[in-house]
Every structure is written in structure tokens, then in C-alpha cells.
Scaffold this motif. Sequence first.
Motif, short mmCIF file in Angstrom:
data_model
loop_
_atom_site.label_atom_id
_atom_site.label_comp_id
_atom_site.label_asym_id
_atom_site.label_seq_id
_atom_site.Cartn_x
_atom_site.Cartn_y
_atom_site.Cartn_z
N LEU A 127 0.84 -1.21 0.00
CA LEU A 127 0.00 0.00 0.00
C LEU A 127 0.87 1.25 0.00
O LEU A 127 0.58 2.23 -0.68
N LYS A 128 1.97 1.19 0.77
CA LYS A 128 2.86 2.36 0.88
C LYS A 128 3.46 2.74 -0.46
O LYS A 128 3.74 3.90 -0.71
N ARG A 129 3.67 1.76 -1.33
CA ARG A 129 4.28 2.06 -2.63
C ARG A 129 3.29 2.72 -3.59
O ARG A 129 3.67 3.54 -4.40
N ALA A 130 2.01 2.37 -3.50
CA ALA A 130 1.05 2.83 -4.52
C ALA A 130 0.01 3.84 -4.00
O ALA A 130 -0.78 4.36 -4.78
N HIS A 131 -0.01 4.07 -2.69
CA HIS A 131 -1.03 4.97 -2.12
C HIS A 131 -0.36 5.99 -1.21
O HIS A 131 0.78 5.83 -0.83
N ARG A 132 -1.13 7.01 -0.87
CA ARG A 132 -0.63 7.98 0.11
C ARG A 132 -1.79 8.43 0.98
O ARG A 132 -2.95 8.27 0.62
N ASN A 133 -1.45 8.97 2.15
CA ASN A 133 -2.49 9.52 3.04
C ASN A 133 -2.87 10.92 2.59
O ASN A 133 -2.04 11.67 2.07
N THR A 134 -4.13 11.26 2.77
CA THR A 134 -4.60 12.62 2.54
C THR A 134 -5.08 13.17 3.87
O THR A 134 -5.51 12.41 4.74
N VAL A 135 -4.98 14.49 4.00
CA VAL A 135 -5.32 15.15 5.27
C VAL A 135 -6.13 16.39 4.96
O VAL A 135 -5.77 17.15 4.05
N ARG A 136 -7.25 16.56 5.67
CA ARG A 136 -8.06 17.77 5.45
C ARG A 136 -8.82 18.11 6.73
O ARG A 136 -9.35 17.21 7.37
#
Length: 280
Positions: free
Chosen positions: A46-55
Motif C-alpha cells: 500500500l505504501k508504494r502505490a497509495h498515500r495519506n490525505t489530510v483535510r
Amino acid sequence: MECYICTQCGTQYAEAERPPETCQICNDERQYVNPQGQQWTTHARLKRAHRNTVRAQGAGVTGIGVEPLVGIGQRALLIRGVDGNVLWDCVPLLDDGLAELIQAAGGLRAIAVSHPHFHTSMVDWAHRFGCPVYIHAGNRQWVMRPDPSVRFWEEETLKLSSGMTLIHCGGHFPGSAVLYHNRDGGEIFTGDTFHVNPDRRTVGWMYSFPNYIPISAATVERVVRAVEPFEFRRIYGQWWDTVVADDGKDCIRRSAERYVAAIEGKYERQEEAKRISRGA
Ligand SMILES: [Zn+2]
Ligand SMILES: [Zn+2]
């Protein structure tokens, strides 16, 4: 050995040499198995293909998601309290950038999760921040990665910090819970124990949301009674921007009356009365 994550619901399982045969969370009537077949991933992948979003989601409340979406598109909330940060609900991914950001903001005092659809990678998060994860004992059977960081609470309420209290409600799951925060007139964080509707003025209840299986009127009344002793204005639901901004308590009362009336046939009777008055 890997801790496999179900791509459909985002639940992480205990360390094993190969993925489980099936996902117990997806096989339950409250979820559904991927129509294309069961698939698995890992946190490293998951770490290679995704990222966290913050709002920002409100004063002192930051939403945390994952992009591209994984699992059911979970969104967690970082709640800043007077004596530390609490993560409410969880998401399958914790990337290094977000971990550093949270650490710089004081780390986590605790993680608390409303119900099993948000357990996701909670144990990875607990290890990263050296904090406990609070799960109501009614949902013990749904913890797929047992770990010393997971603390099962059995009480009807549990004080998490000076301003925050966990409230056991039941309903959607036997151990479904909400988090109360006494800040600025009071706010509750509900997951889908109370589902904030698109109008953001009413809430709803379901045994299964994706499969439209309702809970009984008696259960809804019991869930509502659990939060009655608390004073609150705002309700934070489980998806992005699902916030009832004010009159939260009244919203719940009105919504429960509507739900009970509906399940007891009010709308059909209304239609029938209209038909008769038209002389049809
Ligand atoms: Zn699953
Ligand atoms: Zn759910």
C-alpha cells in the motif's frame, strides 16, 4: 510472514505465511465479498502505490484518508484534546510523511475505533505511536489481528481523557461505540453507529448499510438512549465532511422518531390515505 490486508474492506489480519482463505469481515452480511474475487495486499505494498490525505473537518478535528481509495474508503479523525491527541477510527495506510506530521503534533495518546469496518491497520498505527487501541468487548470476535496494544473495554462508558469519553451504543454491531468530546458545547464522533445523512440534518441506522438491512425500532431507541445523558451540538459521521454542525441532540431525537414511524408503516399509511382522498 506478512500481515495481509483485504483490499475490499481494508482489514489487516494476523501475521501468516499466506493470506487467509476468506475475509471474515467481508463474508459477514454487513459487508460483501469482492464480486471479482477475494484479493489481498500488505501495508508495504500500500505504501508504494497509495498515500495519506489530510483535510480539516472542524475545529481541532483533522480528517485522514487514503488515495487512491482502498478498502471501503475509510476516513479517520485526529482529534486534538487538552491532554493529547486521539485517533478516532482508522485507515489501512499510515505513510511516513503522515506519521512524522502526527509525531510533530504530539503523537497519539490513544486510538479508539467505532466498529470492525474501521479496524483496518489499527495495530500498525498503535505500534508506530506506542499507544493503546480501545475496542469494545462486544466486538472482540472481529479483531483479526490480536495484539497486546488492543484493550477491550466492557463498561457502558469509558473515560479516555479529561474531555473525552467512549460510549457503548450497539446497533450496527453489538460493540458499536461513539466518542464524546466536551469541547465547545459538546460533539460526538459516531462512525456509522449514527449515520450522518447527506442532508447533514438527520441521521439513520442500519444493520447492514451496503445491503440495506435495517435494525429494529427497539434497537434504535436503545442506541439513542446511550447518548442521552451527554450534551452535544455537533455530530461527526464516518465519511468526509459528514458533519451535523449544530442541534445534534435534536437531530438524533427527530431522526429516531422518523425511523420508528417509518418502520412501523407511517409512509405506506400516508400514501393509502392520499389514494382514498383522491377517490381512487
Ligand atoms: Zn474484507
Ligand atoms: Zn459499518
